[in-house]
Design a protein around this motif. Structure first.
Motif, PDB file in Angstrom:
ATOM      1  N   TYR A  23       0.953  -1.263  -0.151  1.00 24.15           N
ATOM      2  CA  TYR A  23       0.082  -0.048   0.149  1.00 24.15           C
ATOM      3  C   TYR A  23       1.136   1.171  -0.093  1.00 24.15           C
ATOM      4  O   TYR A  23       2.076   1.272   0.722  1.00 24.15           O
ATOM      5  CB  TYR A  23      -0.938  -0.030   1.272  1.00 24.15           C
ATOM      6  N   SER A  35      -4.342   4.885   2.684  1.00 24.21           N
ATOM      7  CA  SER A  35      -3.596   3.976   1.888  1.00 24.21           C
ATOM      8  C   SER A  35      -4.509   3.333   0.704  1.00 24.21           C
ATOM      9  O   SER A  35      -5.366   2.850   0.867  1.00 24.21           O
ATOM     10  CB  SER A  35      -3.285   2.749   3.038  1.00 24.21           C
ATOM     11  N   TYR A  36      -3.712   3.682  -0.632  1.00 20.81           N
ATOM     12  CA  TYR A  36      -4.199   2.992  -1.579  1.00 20.81           C
ATOM     13  C   TYR A  36      -3.346   1.787  -1.864  1.00 20.81           C
ATOM     14  O   TYR A  36      -2.009   1.624  -1.740  1.00 20.81           O
ATOM     15  CB  TYR A  36      -3.987   3.961  -2.784  1.00 20.81           C
ATOM     16  N   ASP A  57       0.101   3.313  -7.459  1.00 18.73           N
ATOM     17  CA  ASP A  57      -1.273   3.143  -6.666  1.00 18.73           C
ATOM     18  C   ASP A  57      -2.332   2.804  -7.496  1.00 18.73           C
ATOM     19  O   ASP A  57      -2.348   3.292  -8.758  1.00 18.73           O
ATOM     20  CB  ASP A  57      -1.371   3.970  -5.517  1.00 18.73           C
ATOM     21  N   ALA A  59      -4.993   4.580  -7.723  1.00 13.91           N
ATOM     22  CA  ALA A  59      -5.341   5.851  -8.147  1.00 13.91           C
ATOM     23  C   ALA A  59      -4.601   6.208  -9.227  1.00 13.91           C
ATOM     24  O   ALA A  59      -4.779   7.374 -10.021  1.00 13.91           O
ATOM     25  CB  ALA A  59      -5.535   6.984  -7.131  1.00 13.91           C
ATOM     26  N   GLN A  69      -1.814  13.430  -5.397  1.00 15.48           N
ATOM     27  CA  GLN A  69      -2.821  13.914  -5.030  1.00 15.48           C
ATOM     28  C   GLN A  69      -2.779  15.358  -4.263  1.00 15.48           C
ATOM     29  O   GLN A  69      -1.938  15.890  -3.741  1.00 15.48           O
ATOM     30  CB  GLN A  69      -3.216  13.188  -3.753  1.00 15.48           C
ATOM     31  N   VAL A  90      -7.401   2.120   4.361  1.00 14.24           N
ATOM     32  CA  VAL A  90      -7.477   1.738   2.686  1.00 14.24           C
ATOM     33  C   VAL A  90      -8.530   2.191   2.192  1.00 14.24           C
ATOM     34  O   VAL A  90      -9.719   2.433   2.596  1.00 14.24           O
ATOM     35  CB  VAL A  90      -7.227   0.194   2.549  1.00 14.24           C
ATOM     36  N   ASN A  92      -9.629   1.842  -1.991  1.00 11.49           N
ATOM     37  CA  ASN A  92      -9.261   1.436  -3.479  1.00 11.49           C
ATOM     38  C   ASN A  92     -10.392   2.255  -4.555  1.00 11.49           C
ATOM     39  O   ASN A  92     -11.449   1.824  -4.381  1.00 11.49           O
ATOM     40  CB  ASN A  92      -9.526  -0.011  -3.598  1.00 11.49           C
ATOM     41  N   PRO A  93      -9.882   3.055  -5.157  1.00 13.39           N
ATOM     42  CA  PRO A  93     -10.717   3.889  -6.068  1.00 13.39           C
ATOM     43  C   PRO A  93     -11.211   2.868  -7.308  1.00 13.39           C
ATOM     44  O   PRO A  93     -12.081   3.509  -7.852  1.00 13.39           O
ATOM     45  CB  PRO A  93      -9.835   4.990  -6.625  1.00 13.39           C
ATOM     46  N   HIS A 100     -16.308  -1.341  -1.152  1.00  9.20           N
ATOM     47  CA  HIS A 100     -15.880  -1.013   0.044  1.00  9.20           C
ATOM     48  C   HIS A 100     -16.240  -1.230   1.476  1.00  9.20           C
ATOM     49  O   HIS A 100     -17.127  -1.607   1.557  1.00  9.20           O
ATOM     50  CB  HIS A 100     -15.831   0.868  -0.023  1.00  9.20           C
TER      51      HIS A 100
END
Length: 101
Positions: A23, A35-36, A57, A59, A69, A90, A92-93, A100
């Motif tokens: 991550y 965290s991604y 990551d 994103a 970012q 965490v 996750n996009p 989620h």
């Protein structure tokens, strides 16, 4: 070999998949961390020829990238074994909202 050209001469090369459990932790404000999941490791070369390995990551961001970012600062990479679950912060996009936490 895949090459991704970024503004200001930054280039990602030798992109390889990242195993689960890694991550990238980013900080937004004094006490807010996210965290991604890291999806790939890449070699990042600057215009002056210096190179370093970075995690890309979910994103699509990496430390030192031109599209970091907004308002965020990279903190560090963390590893957490899959069987231990994901970090508490965490996000996750690429997951649907129902996936989620």
């Amino acid at each position: 070999m895949t090459t991704v050209q970024r503004p200001a001469g930054r280039v990602l090369t030798a992109i390889v998949p990242c195993p689960p459990g890694w991550y990238a932790r980013w900080q937004f404000g004094e006490e807010h961390f996210v965290s991604y999941p890291v999806i790939a490791w890449a070699l990042a070369k600057s215009a002056d020829g210096q190179a370093k390995v970075v995690g890309v990551d979910a994103a699509g961001l990496w430390p030192g990238g031109d599209e970091e970012q907004p308002g965020g600062a990279f903190v560090r990479y963390i590893f957490q074994p899959v069987e231990s679950g994901a970090p508490d912060d965490v996000f996750n996009p690429v997951q649907s909202p129902t996936e989620h936490k």
